[in-house]
Design a protein around this motif. Sequence first.
Motif, PDB file in Angstrom:
ATOM      1  N   TYR A 117       0.836  -1.204   0.000  1.00  0.00           N
ATOM      2  CA  TYR A 117       0.000   0.000   0.000  1.00  0.00           C
ATOM      3  C   TYR A 117       0.870   1.254   0.000  1.00  0.00           C
ATOM      4  CZ  TYR A 117      -3.154   3.604   1.867  1.00  0.00           C
ATOM      5  OH  TYR A 117      -3.864   4.768   2.060  1.00  0.00           O
ATOM      6  N   GLU A 118       1.844   1.303   0.900  1.00  0.00           N
ATOM      7  CA  GLU A 118       2.713   2.477   0.992  1.00  0.00           C
ATOM      8  C   GLU A 118       3.566   2.639  -0.266  1.00  0.00           C
ATOM      9  OE1 GLU A 118       2.872   4.917   3.108  1.00  0.00           O
ATOM     10  OE2 GLU A 118       1.282   4.127   4.392  1.00  0.00           O
ATOM     11  N   SER A 119       4.007   1.520  -0.841  1.00  0.00           N
ATOM     12  CA  SER A 119       4.827   1.596  -2.057  1.00  0.00           C
ATOM     13  C   SER A 119       4.022   2.152  -3.230  1.00  0.00           C
ATOM     14  CB  SER A 119       5.374   0.211  -2.400  1.00  0.00           C
ATOM     15  OG  SER A 119       6.253  -0.248  -1.394  1.00  0.00           O
ATOM     16  N   ILE A 120       2.773   1.692  -3.373  1.00  0.00           N
ATOM     17  CA  ILE A 120       1.933   2.199  -4.465  1.00  0.00           C
ATOM     18  C   ILE A 120       1.596   3.666  -4.236  1.00  0.00           C
ATOM     19  CG2 ILE A 120      -0.248   1.935  -5.701  1.00  0.00           C
ATOM     20  CD1 ILE A 120      -0.183  -1.040  -5.038  1.00  0.00           C
ATOM     21  N   MET A 121       1.280   4.017  -2.989  1.00  0.00           N
ATOM     22  CA  MET A 121       1.018   5.425  -2.684  1.00  0.00           C
ATOM     23  C   MET A 121       2.207   6.297  -3.086  1.00  0.00           C
ATOM     24  SD  MET A 121      -1.958   6.242  -1.254  1.00  0.00           S
ATOM     25  CE  MET A 121      -1.684   7.608  -0.133  1.00  0.00           C
ATOM     26  N   ARG A 122       3.400   5.818  -2.833  1.00  0.00           N
ATOM     27  CA  ARG A 122       4.600   6.601  -3.133  1.00  0.00           C
ATOM     28  C   ARG A 122       4.778   6.792  -4.634  1.00  0.00           C
ATOM     29  NH1 ARG A 122       7.587   4.001  -0.093  1.00  0.00           N
ATOM     30  NH2 ARG A 122       8.493   2.501  -1.541  1.00  0.00           N
ATOM     31  N   ILE A 123       4.568   5.743  -5.414  1.00  0.00           N
ATOM     32  CA  ILE A 123       4.780   5.897  -6.857  1.00  0.00           C
ATOM     33  C   ILE A 123       3.624   6.609  -7.545  1.00  0.00           C
ATOM     34  CG2 ILE A 123       6.319   3.896  -6.979  1.00  0.00           C
ATOM     35  CD1 ILE A 123       4.047   2.304  -8.224  1.00  0.00           C
TER      36      ILE A 123
END
Length: 402
Positions: free
Chosen positions: A49-55
């Motif tokens: 979730y955090e990785s997708i939010m970041r990209i």
Amino acid sequence: MSKVYGIGLMSGTSLDGIDAVLVEKNEDETKFPFRIIESLTESYDEEIYESIMRICDPEMAMIEEVSAMNMYLGRKFGAVVHKLLEKANKKADDIHFISSHGQTIFHQPIEGKKRYELKNTLQIGDLSVLSEETGIAVVGDFRTADMAVGGQGAPLVSYLDYLLFSRDGKARAVQNIGGIGNVTYIPSDGDISQVKSFDTGPGNMVIDAVVHSLTNGKLTFDCEGKIAKQGKVNEEVLTHLMDHEYFQIPLPKTTGRELFGRSFTTRLMNEFSHVSDEDLITTVSEWTVVSIVKGYQDFIEVDGIKLDEVIIGGGGSFNLYLLDRLQQKMPHTKVRTIDDFGISSSFKEALAFAVMGYQTIQGKENQIPAATGAERPVIMGKIAYSQPAAYERVMSIRSGIR
């Protein structure tokens, strides 16, 4: 004639997980083309979730992370398909196609100033990886074909909305409240050339982000709108939010995390840090309601048009604050949920892409130009198959050999 089975996959801007449906095509062509025979939702874990939010954030995205996540999500979507098949007691060999929306990480529906800054959009979750993981042909990457003929590549679910709700003489607004709010207006006479569709603004995106931040990640959304019902609307904040330039743009228009993502929410919370937690959640929830109503007033309820019904779908259909406030602000229009019509709010978009994917395979147009702003109808979607058996099954749909 044997049955046709397909799988629809949807991962939306709310990032609450991957919705998957197994659909069966009706042999009776007078009915709606497909029925859902099994479904599930697979949530993203905190790391993904955090990785997708970041990209999804242009200020934070790194190209190597985007490329890696594209491949990872192809595998992740494949794992979800296998879970769905196990739940339905089906084998991959039974399935003719998968239709995957992918995960949107960027959507730019207007041209920039530089000559190469065309309208563009990017959904990741590689189609070939997904096909190899499952042994099933995959249809995906829908939005770019609409943009190629001048459309905004969205909203696309208006195609399903029209198929479902254009036959019984009512003027309707079919309102999805996912991460972003989007509406399909269907005129009472069912004239497809008069259909309108646009993004009304944030749906759950900002609400979820504020809740997640204020609870230090303990909550990811406001369940049933319970927190919003405890606070009061801060008019200063609401006025500030409604002054956003997006609400001044004429049709066609669409938006996403590039405008209302994490950076937007961080700035909002910093600027209005003096507002109580409950009041801020109430106010951003009210913003979703007010922006929806303003969209109707500006672009639908003109020239004497009156809406008979508003039909709410998406995660927002479970938020009682949003439903109650919409009904209060539209006292002469009946506010209903899509579940009232026997269609799951949770899986409507996955169903929509299953239907659009089937049309792609058939070589049939599957978008509404009046909704997206495209110059003409097109066949959206690309087909990937990494194994001959997958190719043969998907081609059997075209040949009529089951």
